[in-house]
Design an enzyme around this catalytic site. Structure first.
Site, PDB file in Angstrom:
ATOM      1  CD1 TRP A  30       7.655  -4.785  52.591  1.00 30.20           C
ATOM      2  CD2 TRP A  30       7.501  -4.332  54.786  1.00 30.20           C
ATOM      3  NE1 TRP A  30       7.122  -5.891  53.215  1.00 30.20           N
ATOM      4  CE2 TRP A  30       7.008  -5.637  54.558  1.00 30.20           C
ATOM      5  CE3 TRP A  30       7.500  -3.817  56.092  1.00 30.20           C
ATOM      6  CZ2 TRP A  30       6.522  -6.443  55.578  1.00 30.20           C
ATOM      7  CZ3 TRP A  30       7.009  -4.632  57.113  1.00 30.20           C
ATOM      8  CH2 TRP A  30       6.534  -5.926  56.852  1.00 30.20           C
ATOM      9  CG  MET A  31      13.296  -7.507  52.443  1.00 34.24           C
ATOM     10  SD  MET A  31      15.088  -7.657  52.469  1.00 34.24           S
ATOM     11  CE  MET A  31      15.378  -7.922  54.212  1.00 34.24           C
ATOM     12  CG  ASN A  32       7.367  -9.565  52.793  1.00 27.79           C
ATOM     13  OD1 ASN A  32       7.148  -8.527  52.198  1.00 27.79           O
ATOM     14  ND2 ASN A  32       6.757 -10.687  52.473  1.00 27.79           N
ATOM     15  CG  ASP A  33       8.167 -13.924  52.134  1.00 30.41           C
ATOM     16  OD1 ASP A  33       7.974 -13.355  53.205  1.00 30.41           O
ATOM     17  OD2 ASP A  33       7.291 -14.581  51.533  1.00 30.41           O
ATOM     18  CD  GLN A  46       7.142 -10.736  47.896  1.00 36.65           C
ATOM     19  OE1 GLN A  46       6.000 -10.338  48.096  1.00 36.65           O
ATOM     20  NE2 GLN A  46       7.609 -10.952  46.663  1.00 36.65           N
ATOM     21  CD1 TRP A  85       4.021  -7.241  52.417  1.00 39.21           C
ATOM     22  CD2 TRP A  85       2.027  -6.450  51.771  1.00 39.21           C
ATOM     23  NE1 TRP A  85       3.541  -8.058  51.420  1.00 39.21           N
ATOM     24  CE2 TRP A  85       2.324  -7.598  51.017  1.00 39.21           C
ATOM     25  CE3 TRP A  85       0.825  -5.779  51.534  1.00 39.21           C
ATOM     26  CZ2 TRP A  85       1.455  -8.104  50.048  1.00 39.21           C
ATOM     27  CZ3 TRP A  85      -0.039  -6.273  50.558  1.00 39.21           C
ATOM     28  CH2 TRP A  85       0.281  -7.429  49.832  1.00 39.21           C
ATOM     29  NE  ARG A  96       0.647 -16.532  50.057  1.00 40.58           N
ATOM     30  CZ  ARG A  96      -0.534 -16.480  50.666  1.00 40.58           C
ATOM     31  NH1 ARG A  96      -1.652 -16.432  49.954  1.00 40.58           N
ATOM     32  NH2 ARG A  96      -0.603 -16.487  51.979  1.00 40.58           N
ATOM     33  CG  ASP A  97       4.482 -18.166  48.763  1.00 43.21           C
ATOM     34  OD1 ASP A  97       4.319 -17.130  48.094  1.00 43.21           O
ATOM     35  OD2 ASP A  97       4.116 -18.277  49.947  1.00 43.21           O
ATOM     36  CD  GLU A 127       2.120 -17.063  54.193  1.00 40.93           C
ATOM     37  OE1 GLU A 127       1.207 -16.305  53.813  1.00 40.93           O
ATOM     38  OE2 GLU A 127       3.033 -16.670  54.933  1.00 40.93           O
ATOM     39  CD1 TRP A 183       4.008 -13.182  57.911  1.00 42.12           C
ATOM     40  CD2 TRP A 183       3.765 -10.977  57.608  1.00 42.12           C
ATOM     41  NE1 TRP A 183       4.384 -12.878  56.609  1.00 42.12           N
ATOM     42  CE2 TRP A 183       4.237 -11.544  56.403  1.00 42.12           C
ATOM     43  CE3 TRP A 183       3.546  -9.596  57.651  1.00 42.12           C
ATOM     44  CZ2 TRP A 183       4.488 -10.775  55.259  1.00 42.12           C
ATOM     45  CZ3 TRP A 183       3.799  -8.841  56.504  1.00 42.12           C
ATOM     46  CH2 TRP A 183       4.261  -9.427  55.336  1.00 42.12           C
TER      47      TRP A 183
HETATM   48  C1  FRU Z   1       4.937 -14.854  53.280  1.00 40.82           C
HETATM   49  C2  FRU Z   1       4.037 -14.210  52.230  1.00 40.82           C
HETATM   50  C3  FRU Z   1       3.940 -15.102  50.998  1.00 40.82           C
HETATM   51  C4  FRU Z   1       3.606 -14.121  49.912  1.00 40.82           C
HETATM   52  C5  FRU Z   1       4.385 -12.902  50.330  1.00 40.82           C
HETATM   53  C6  FRU Z   1       3.729 -11.602  49.976  1.00 40.82           C
HETATM   54  O1  FRU Z   1       5.496 -13.977  54.173  1.00 40.82           O
HETATM   55  O2  FRU Z   1       2.769 -13.954  52.781  1.00 40.82           O
HETATM   56  O3  FRU Z   1       3.029 -16.153  51.134  1.00 40.82           O
HETATM   57  O4  FRU Z   1       3.960 -14.583  48.647  1.00 40.82           O
HETATM   58  O5  FRU Z   1       4.562 -12.988  51.735  1.00 40.82           O
HETATM   59  O6  FRU Z   1       4.574 -10.518  50.263  1.00 40.82           O
END
Ligand code: FRU
Length: 473
Positions: free
Chosen positions: A19-22, A38, A46, A148-149, A200, A286
């Site tokens: 899995w990968m996100n941001d 991520q 996730w 965050r972020d 975010e 998402w």
């Molecule tokens: C955005 C998010 C961020 C958070 C991260 C967690 O996609 O929800 O706000 O830091 O992903 O994986």
């Protein structure tokens, strides 16, 4: 789980597996683009969040590296999104050898409390290896659940580091001289922009028009509430004086109208070389990210893009096109020009394709761009100049109809003169539309059961039409 090599993109970044996100920690140093992201090293969903790591010199071909910032159940917990900078002047005092410190600031959440705090990691060898600072966190949670972020950048006019982070529905700004000690300086956004979702992944930077006008830009991702449902990224144009950001417009502006462009942020360190702002975003949403049927990986990045500030009808907008490096690595393989109602060209399938289209169009006309494969699947773009609209239908584009909640996708267009100039990047499981010099863009995931192998453009008028096809290597 079934292996799906047919959906593995060729010119877009994907993790080898899992899995990968941001995108996180985007930093350019010594000819190398670092991309952290991520990442769950243990599964295709996730969870277990770490910073995965990859590097590239051309933004097309990526080398995979071991996890750079690691979670620890008893320590910082999950490592969430954040940014990295090149500390050229060694303001942190961390430098030991020839390389300036690369410093990352990120959010983490302890396993049992889920309290979100900001912490620091650094690299003293130019980005190869990373260690966590011994006295983390550097910013305590002030009693805000979603906090965050952090995105950090150097602000030359006030000679300090500025951090933007999100706190539920606002952006909080902090300032620091050394990257360790941070003071809260201002808030933005309570009454600005769209609040249809949670805010975010911010980013703050300055852009300059071709005529030399400078404006500050603030990117804010939000979910839900994106222009076609679920995730999306809005931006504000305005002024930042080292303390406060002020937007100069009331309307909501979208960086990309497609459903699959989220959490996009820009590379630090690039500006010191040639004043470019290059962004990369997570190519998913998402709403369905965790149901995407790809295996053994899940999640891709959009193409890296160069951002520009452009004035259209008196207003300033952020436009985006594939990054210069991506365009430099594409080679034209076929071309067709004619003054017909319909023009079509076979699509080669060896590489990702950069398809350039131009065509004359009258205000009352409609323009269709369609791609087909041998399984009878199709994706259709319709352009309605009179309504200033681009409509994409991905409901017949393969496996997709089971997944997408919004098969019909709409975007606003800003330049509706008599000529269309478009660039489409097609790479197995995605289509990125760069309309009229990138003044409208749409990033769209597709899951065709066979590759698209023909493109067709058609309109009711017989004005000049041209398709040229380049392979991205
Ligand atoms: C955005 C998010 C961020 C958070 C991260 C967690 O996609 O929800 O706000 O830091 O992903 O994986």
């Amino acid at each position: 789980n079934i292996f799906t090599p047919q959906w593995r993109p060729k010119a877009h970044f994907t993790p080898e597996q899992n899995w990968m996100n941001d995108p996180n920690g985007l930093v350019y140093y010594n000819g190398k683009y670092h991309l952290f992201y991520q990442y769950n090293p243990h599964g295709n969903d996730w969870g277990n969040m770490n910073w995965g790591h990859a590097t590239s010199t051309d933004l097309v071909n990526w080398h995979h590296h071991p996890v750079a910032v690691e979670m620890s159940p008893k320590g910082l917990g999950y490592i969430y999104s954040g940014s990295a900078v090149v500390d050229y002047d060694n303001t942190s005092g961390l430098q030991t050898g020839e390389h300036p410190p690369l410093v990352a600031l990120f959010t983490h959440t302890e396993a049992n409390t889920e309290v979100q705090r900001q912490s620091l990691a650094y690299s003293l060898d130019g980005g190869d290896s990373w260690q966590q600072y011994a006295n983390n966190p550097v910013i305590e949670n002030p009693g805000i659940v979603d906090f965050r972020d952090p995105k950090v950048s150097w602000h030359p006019a006030s000679s300090q580091w500025i951090m933007a982070l999100t706190a539920g529905h606002s952006i909080e700004f902090y300032a620091s001289k050394n990257l360790f000690d941070w003071a809260h300086i201002s808030s933005f956004g309570e009454d600005d922009g769209s609040h249809q979702g949670e805010w975010e992944c911010p980013d703050l930077f300055e852009l300059t028009t071709e005529t030399g006008i400078k404006k500050w830009v603030l990117l804010v991702s939000l979910v839900p509430g994106g222009p076609n449902g679920g995730s999306g990224t809005q931006y504000f144009i305005g002024d930042f004086d080292g303390v406060q950001f002020k937007a100069e417009h009331q309307d909501v502006r979208w960086l990309d109208y497609g459903p699959d462009n989220y959490a996009g942020v820009t590379w630090d360190g690039r500006q010191t070389i040639d004043n470019r702002r290059t962004l990369i975003a997570w190519m998913s949403n998402w709403t369905y990210a965790e149901d995407m049927p790809t295996f053994p990986w899940r999640g891709a990045m959009c193409l890296p893009r160069d951002l520009s500030l452009t004035q259209i009808d008196g207003n300033f907008y952020v436009t985006n096109l594939p990054a210069k490096e991506v365009l430099d690595s594409s080679q034209i393989v076929s071309e067709v020009t004619a003054s017909d109602k319909v023009l079509s060209l076979p699509l080669s399938q060896k590489s990702a394709l950069d398809i350039q289209l131009s065509c004359e169009i009258t205000q009352s006309d409609k323009l269709y761009i369609r791609m087909f494969n041998d399984a009878g699947e199709t994706v259709e773009l319709k352009y309605l100049p009179q309504r200033q609209k681009l409509v994409v239908d991905r409901s017949q584009a393969g496996w997709s109809y089971k997944l997408w909640r919004t098969p019909r996708l709409e975007a606003k267009t800003f330049i509706d003169s008599g000529k269309v100039n478009a660039r489409l990047v097609l790479d197995t499981s995605s289509l990125e539309v760069f309309w009229q010099q990138g003044s409208t863009t749409m990033t769209i995931c597709l899951l065709p059961t066979q590759p698209f192998n023909r493109i067709e453009i058609s309109s009711d008028n017989t004005g000049d039409k041209k398709i040229s096809l380049a392979e991205i290597k």
